[in-house]
Design an enzyme around this catalytic site. Sequence first.
Site, mmCIF file in Angstrom:
data_model
loop_
_atom_site.group_PDB
_atom_site.id
_atom_site.type_symbol
_atom_site.label_atom_id
_atom_site.label_comp_id
_atom_site.label_asym_id
_atom_site.label_seq_id
_atom_site.Cartn_x
_atom_site.Cartn_y
_atom_site.Cartn_z
ATOM 1 N N THR A 64 0.834 -1.193 0.000
ATOM 2 C CA THR A 64 0.000 0.000 0.000
ATOM 3 C C THR A 64 0.875 1.252 0.000
ATOM 4 O O THR A 64 2.105 1.161 -0.144
ATOM 5 C CB THR A 64 -1.024 -0.074 1.170
ATOM 6 O OG1 THR A 64 -1.911 1.029 1.064
ATOM 7 C CG2 THR A 64 -0.362 -0.062 2.530
ATOM 8 N N LYS A 68 3.519 1.270 -3.933
ATOM 9 C CA LYS A 68 2.984 0.491 -5.054
ATOM 10 C C LYS A 68 3.864 0.570 -6.301
ATOM 11 O O LYS A 68 3.939 -0.376 -7.076
ATOM 12 C CB LYS A 68 1.548 0.938 -5.380
ATOM 13 C CG LYS A 68 0.566 0.542 -4.281
ATOM 14 C CD LYS A 68 -0.856 0.908 -4.637
ATOM 15 C CE LYS A 68 -1.767 0.611 -3.451
ATOM 16 N NZ LYS A 68 -3.167 0.883 -3.747
ATOM 17 N N GLY A 131 -3.931 10.667 -10.153
ATOM 18 C CA GLY A 131 -2.752 10.037 -9.552
ATOM 19 C C GLY A 131 -2.830 8.528 -9.680
ATOM 20 O O GLY A 131 -3.519 7.991 -10.558
ATOM 21 N N TYR A 224 -11.787 5.383 2.085
ATOM 22 C CA TYR A 224 -12.702 4.815 3.061
ATOM 23 C C TYR A 224 -12.390 5.376 4.441
ATOM 24 O O TYR A 224 -11.241 5.425 4.864
ATOM 25 C CB TYR A 224 -12.573 3.285 3.079
ATOM 26 C CG TYR A 224 -13.083 2.694 4.347
ATOM 27 C CD1 TYR A 224 -14.441 2.775 4.643
ATOM 28 C CD2 TYR A 224 -12.230 2.124 5.276
ATOM 29 C CE1 TYR A 224 -14.921 2.277 5.832
ATOM 30 C CE2 TYR A 224 -12.711 1.618 6.461
ATOM 31 C CZ TYR A 224 -14.051 1.702 6.735
ATOM 32 O OH TYR A 224 -14.532 1.230 7.915
HETATM 33 P P1 ATR Z 1 -3.017 8.356 -5.159
HETATM 34 O O1 ATR Z 1 -1.993 7.295 -5.377
HETATM 35 O O2 ATR Z 1 -3.840 8.146 -3.911
HETATM 36 O O3 ATR Z 1 -3.840 8.629 -6.365
HETATM 37 P P2 ATR Z 1 -1.441 10.657 -5.788
HETATM 38 O O4 ATR Z 1 -0.825 9.907 -6.899
HETATM 39 O O5 ATR Z 1 -0.586 11.509 -4.895
HETATM 40 O O6 ATR Z 1 -2.184 9.675 -4.795
HETATM 41 O O7 ATR Z 1 -2.636 11.543 -6.389
HETATM 42 C C1 ATR Z 1 -3.426 12.382 -5.612
HETATM 43 C C2 ATR Z 1 -4.488 13.015 -6.489
HETATM 44 O O8 ATR Z 1 -5.316 13.863 -5.670
HETATM 45 C C3 ATR Z 1 -3.939 13.900 -7.583
HETATM 46 O O9 ATR Z 1 -4.801 13.830 -8.694
HETATM 47 C C4 ATR Z 1 -3.982 15.292 -6.930
HETATM 48 O O10 ATR Z 1 -4.018 16.366 -7.841
HETATM 49 P P3 ATR Z 1 -2.619 16.931 -8.466
HETATM 50 O O11 ATR Z 1 -2.198 15.951 -9.523
HETATM 51 O O12 ATR Z 1 -2.985 18.257 -9.006
HETATM 52 O O13 ATR Z 1 -1.653 17.000 -7.315
HETATM 53 C C5 ATR Z 1 -5.294 15.196 -6.211
HETATM 54 N N1 ATR Z 1 -5.458 16.133 -5.086
HETATM 55 C C6 ATR Z 1 -4.846 16.082 -3.885
HETATM 56 N N2 ATR Z 1 -5.278 17.083 -3.075
HETATM 57 C C7 ATR Z 1 -6.193 17.790 -3.797
HETATM 58 C C8 ATR Z 1 -7.014 18.930 -3.537
HETATM 59 N N3 ATR Z 1 -6.973 19.543 -2.357
HETATM 60 N N4 ATR Z 1 -7.832 19.360 -4.512
HETATM 61 C C9 ATR Z 1 -7.862 18.741 -5.719
HETATM 62 N N5 ATR Z 1 -7.140 17.647 -6.024
HETATM 63 C C10 ATR Z 1 -6.314 17.175 -5.085
#
Ligand code: ATR
Length: 278
Positions: A64, A68, A131, A224
Amino acid sequence: MGERDQYVVIGNPIEHSKSPQIHYMFGEQTGEPIEYKKILCPLGGFTRAVTDFFAEGGLGANVTVPFKLDAYDLATARSTRVEHARAANTLVNKDGLIHAENTDGLGFVTDIVRNLEFPIVDKSILIVGAGGAARGILLPLVEERPKRIMVVNRTPDKARELIKSIEADTKGFPIVLLSGGLQDVVEDEFDMIVNATSSSLSGDAFPLSSNVLGPNALAYDMMYGKDDTSFSRWASVAKAYQISDGLGMLVEQAAESFFLWRGKRPETRAVMEALRAT
Ligand code: ATR
């Protein structure tokens, strides 16, 4: 090691992982003799943790946040889903190889189609976030043949890149693929919205206007948690017909991992109910 076959979940943080509880319930239900532990792994220590665990006879691992991608790199055999997601959540130690699978997307689709009884075929779907979580569900979602998928993200280029990465896999499907920034979602009739952002972790309001859902829409949060999230509050205001968090996905992805390891398919509904009750 003891008599039971050994499995772990590796992450950082790992304290709140429900995977041990879930796999113990699966083990009891199917009569499979497994032991399943959590490993809190230091950043930069993933390869060491996995190779040590497998060298000592461990048979499988769930992976996790934030490892990953490391699991993808470490694997010596990868499934198509893993290649596509560029991330793995399940490792199997078999025949001297480390096989990598990604069961997140399958768990997501199973929860929606079977548990929530929401067929994806011909539906119009909005994914917010680009992401790892969004990447992991995209191919399994496409295989369900929706009418349209739009991915939007705070950083629009990441959404564009993600959509580009599945174009080759959708050749021949009558599917409309769209991407853009958050402001590109205007009044619409989406049948389903998926929160694939980590915005609720930061406590930020969900970053979308509330007039994007059609009637009977499903609002699905891949996260969750026990409490209301900014997404579930947004979904109520947006008049979603059905709102779901990611508990079902969590249990279904675990069931897929269990099946890969043990060849037995556990029953998931009772496990979900037990988790909800705790
Ligand atoms: P995960 O593996 O859980 O997808 P990640 O790869 O860090 O984690 O991706 C997080 C996602 O949440 C991204 O799409 C991020 O947007 P950015 O690519 O612009 O960073 C989005 N995200 C995180 N916080 C956010 C917020 N406050 N408002 C909008 N999008 C957010």
